[in-house]
Design an enzyme around this catalytic site. Structure first.
Site, PDB file in Angstrom:
ATOM      1  N   LYS A  36       5.547  -7.710   2.848  1.00 27.43           N
ATOM      2  CA  LYS A  36       5.293  -7.628   3.958  1.00 27.43           C
ATOM      3  C   LYS A  36       4.207  -8.459   4.448  1.00 27.43           C
ATOM      4  CE  LYS A  36       4.946  -3.049   4.271  1.00 27.43           C
ATOM      5  NZ  LYS A  36       4.931  -2.904   2.669  1.00 27.43           N
ATOM      6  N   HIS A  85      -0.031   1.152   9.775  1.00 29.74           N
ATOM      7  CA  HIS A  85      -1.356   1.549   9.436  1.00 29.74           C
ATOM      8  C   HIS A  85      -2.311   1.915  10.625  1.00 29.74           C
ATOM      9  CE1 HIS A  85       0.337  -1.655   6.905  1.00 29.74           C
ATOM     10  NE2 HIS A  85      -0.069  -0.950   5.923  1.00 29.74           N
ATOM     11  N   GLY A 129       0.790  -1.235  -0.164  1.00 31.35           N
ATOM     12  CA  GLY A 129      -0.107   0.053   0.097  1.00 31.35           C
ATOM     13  C   GLY A 129       0.787   1.213  -0.075  1.00 31.35           C
ATOM     14  N   SER A 130       0.325   2.370  -0.461  1.00 34.74           N
ATOM     15  CA  SER A 130       1.144   3.684  -0.538  1.00 34.74           C
ATOM     16  C   SER A 130       0.729   4.211   0.754  1.00 34.74           C
ATOM     17  CB  SER A 130       0.496   4.646  -1.647  1.00 34.74           C
ATOM     18  OG  SER A 130       0.921   4.052  -2.700  1.00 34.74           O
ATOM     19  N   GLY A 131       1.502   5.394   1.185  1.00 34.67           N
ATOM     20  CA  GLY A 131       1.488   5.976   2.538  1.00 34.67           C
ATOM     21  C   GLY A 131       2.533   5.910   3.256  1.00 34.67           C
ATOM     22  N   HIS A 132       3.480   4.861   2.877  1.00 33.09           N
ATOM     23  CA  HIS A 132       4.815   4.459   3.910  1.00 33.09           C
ATOM     24  C   HIS A 132       5.962   5.250   3.193  1.00 33.09           C
ATOM     25  CE1 HIS A 132       2.082   1.845   5.914  1.00 33.09           C
ATOM     26  NE2 HIS A 132       1.859   1.055   4.716  1.00 33.09           N
ATOM     27  N   ASP A 189      -1.463  -8.125   0.999  1.00 31.11           N
ATOM     28  CA  ASP A 189      -0.176  -8.273   0.169  1.00 31.11           C
ATOM     29  C   ASP A 189       0.099  -9.679  -0.069  1.00 31.11           C
ATOM     30  OD1 ASP A 189       0.392  -5.715   0.107  1.00 31.11           O
ATOM     31  OD2 ASP A 189       1.371  -5.680   2.058  1.00 31.11           O
TER      32      ASP A 189
END
Lengths: 329, 217
Positions: free
Chosen positions: A104, A218, A53-56, A109
């Site tokens: 991860k 998250h 996911g994005s945001g990391h 995922d």
């Protein structure tokens, strides 16, 4: 919500477009595919890809470059990329020697990368995968999803990437990546929530004087919610969970003090100062240190501490040059 | 009494459920914030918007091809766990109705059963784990039972719908085993699973659409 964005639905593609423009060594696949890969593809080498996911950020696109990843696949914010996107990443990374997928440990995922690897095999690309699960805040379990993958993942990218660059086979790169995973433990904490652009408000609240030990990247719940403590006490708390889980005594380690996005470097260095004292007291020798924002959670304030036990083989890969924009060695 | 469900009907239903999901954004995000990371609604909403946007194309396809296309769209537009689970489920459903222009009640039941089986296998999950399966699984069981009991189409749809809604409600007292809620100390007990709730919206809207449009009053 105050964010520097144009439209919450376009944050991933606009970010990656910007990232590629800022880093001439990588290229962007375009919206809807969301893959960042090396512009110059080295032939006859094992490909190493990651994603999630994005945001990391800078994970994972910032780790694409010589000595590290060949491609990174981005999902929507905090959501796994879909198999069709991952397949594109695998194709970008493939130069005939197979591709290692660094995943991860999150249900989404795992399912999406698994299907992508099946699709790749159908197209004649050999794949192998490793699953990073370094977060000691969660009990390991085969029944539930088990331990999450957090900042320690960056060490896996580094070491697998270096091994691949040196011409190791897919099986060898997978083995050294797994060895790295086996020797990594991380523990985090958070002080403020983060806001998903598409949601527009925080998913949880933490009082002004509170922090949550063990919170995930998250905003997943951690172990305890408590009054904020000093850097010294925090270092003790985070390290005690790590050291209870894995025996690092007498060993040489790489340390990562990672910021979650909303914590100033000043605080991360203060925390590292305390971490160093404790490790030194315990006779754990620091070989190399990384302090910075490596695996973030949007604007969340907080941090994580990661230890990686090193031997000569892992040291060699850790020290090997990396040209990835977010991890220059 | 059976009915005939075409791709056109399915697109009509998609538009209805899209609206239902859209209107419940704050409610679903609130449920998700209590147990997950708050993005279920925005992702599933985006998925249904993309299905609705493809409505023109979908309604002109045979229903098996429409299901396959829906699966591919959901997989790539929703992303995350929901995307692959819904995507895989629709693709599995498309296989059991292969070669059909439109479907009857038994076909729909078979398709829903294929969906729940695919979700359970892919997600390594069972009923009782506080997921969307807890709404779909009892609905499929009720559907199979109703078909073998030979009751009216209308009563059948009412039973399926009730099983889906009750199933979603039952997640309140379940402990999460999979996904982000499983990391909570209390495993999400006391909170509804948002994925089960959006699943129940879909089954409810589909049953209502069939009752209102496809079954003689």
């Amino acid at each position: 919500m105050k964010k520097i964005i144009n439209n919450p639905n376009n944050v991933v593609s606009e970010m990656l477009e910007g990232l590629a423009k800022a880093n001439p060594a990588v290229k962007y696949s375009g919206a809807g595919v969301e893959v960042i890969s090396r512009k110059e593809k080295k032939q006859n080498k094992v490909g190493v890809i990651s994603g999630g996911g994005s945001g990391h950020e800078p994970a994972h696109a910032g780790y694409v470059g010589y000595g590290m990843l060949d491609a990174a696949v981005a999902g929507n914010v905090f959501a796994s990329p879909s198999p069709d996107r991952i397949l594109e990443g695998i194709k970008e990374a493939d130069s005939g020697q197979g591709v290692l997928l660094v995943i991860k440990n999150y249900s989404g995922d795992i399912m999406n990368f698994q299907m992508a690897s099946e699709l790749a095999e159908m197209e004649g690309i050999k794949t192998a995968s490793v699953v990073v699960k370094d977060d000691v805040a969660v009990p390991d379990s085969t029944y539930s999803t088990g331990r999450r993958g957090i900042a320690g993942t960056v060490f896996v990218h580094k070491i697998a990437g270096a091994a691949a660059e040196q011409g190791k086979t897919l099986e060898e790169v997978q083995a050294v990546a797994q060895k790295t995973i086996d020797n990594i433990r991380s523990m985090g904490m958070a002080m403020t929530p983060c806001i998903l652009p598409a949601v527009g408000k925080a998913g949880f609240e933490l009082a002004e004087d509170e922090c949550e030990i063990g919170m995930g990247i998250h905003g997943e719940p951690g172990i305890t919610r408590q009054k904020m403590v000093s850097a010294k006490e925090l270092a003790e708390r985070l390290l005690s969970h790590i050291l209870e889980d894995y025996d690092y005594s007498g060993s040489e380690v790489a340390v990562m003090v990672n910021g979650l996005g909303g914590t100033p470097l000043m605080e991360l260095y203060i925390l590292f100062n305390e971490v160093e004292k404790i490790l030194s007291e315990k006779g754990i020798k620091i070989y190399r240190t990384f302090v910075g924002n490596y695996m973030t959670s949007l604007e969340m304030a907080g941090c994580s501490v990661t230890l990686l036990k090193l031997d000569d083989e892992l040291k060699g890969y850790l020290d090997y040059p990396s040209m990835a924009p977010a991890f220059r060695v | 009494m059976s009915f005939t469900l075409t791709s056109k009907d399915y697109v009509n239903y998609i538009n209805i459920v899209k609206q239902r999901i859209y209107e419940n954004g704050d409610y679903i995000s609130g449920l998700d914030a209590a147990t997950g990371d708050g993005d279920h609604w925005s992702n599933i909403n985006m998925g249904f918007e993309s299905l609705a946007a493809a409505g023109e194309e979908l309604q002109n396809m045979p229903i098996d091809a429409a299901f396959k296309k829906i699966g591919m769209l959901m997989m790539s537009k929703i992303g995350g766990s929901s995307g692959i689970l819904y995507g895989g489920a629709y693709m599995a459903a498309s296989k059991v109705i292969a070669g059909k222009e439109s479907i009857d009640s038994q076909d729909l039941c078979n398709a829903m059963e294929a969906m729940v089986n695919d979700m359970m296998q892919r997600g390594k999950a069972e009923p009782g784990m506080k997921t969307m399966i807890d709404s779909l699984y009892p609905a499929v069981m009720a559907y199979k039972q109703a078909l073998s009991a030979n009751i009216s189409g209308r009563e059948t749809m009412i039973l399926v719908k009730k099983a889906a809604i009750d199933g979603a409600e039952a997640t309140r007292n379940m402990e999460a085993v999979k996904g982000r809620a499983s990391y909570q100390t209390n495993k999400g007990v006391g909170n509804l699973d948002p994925g089960a709730v959006t699943m129940s919206y879909q089954i409810e809207c589909l049953c209502d659409y069939i009752i209102d449009n496809l079954i003689d009053k």
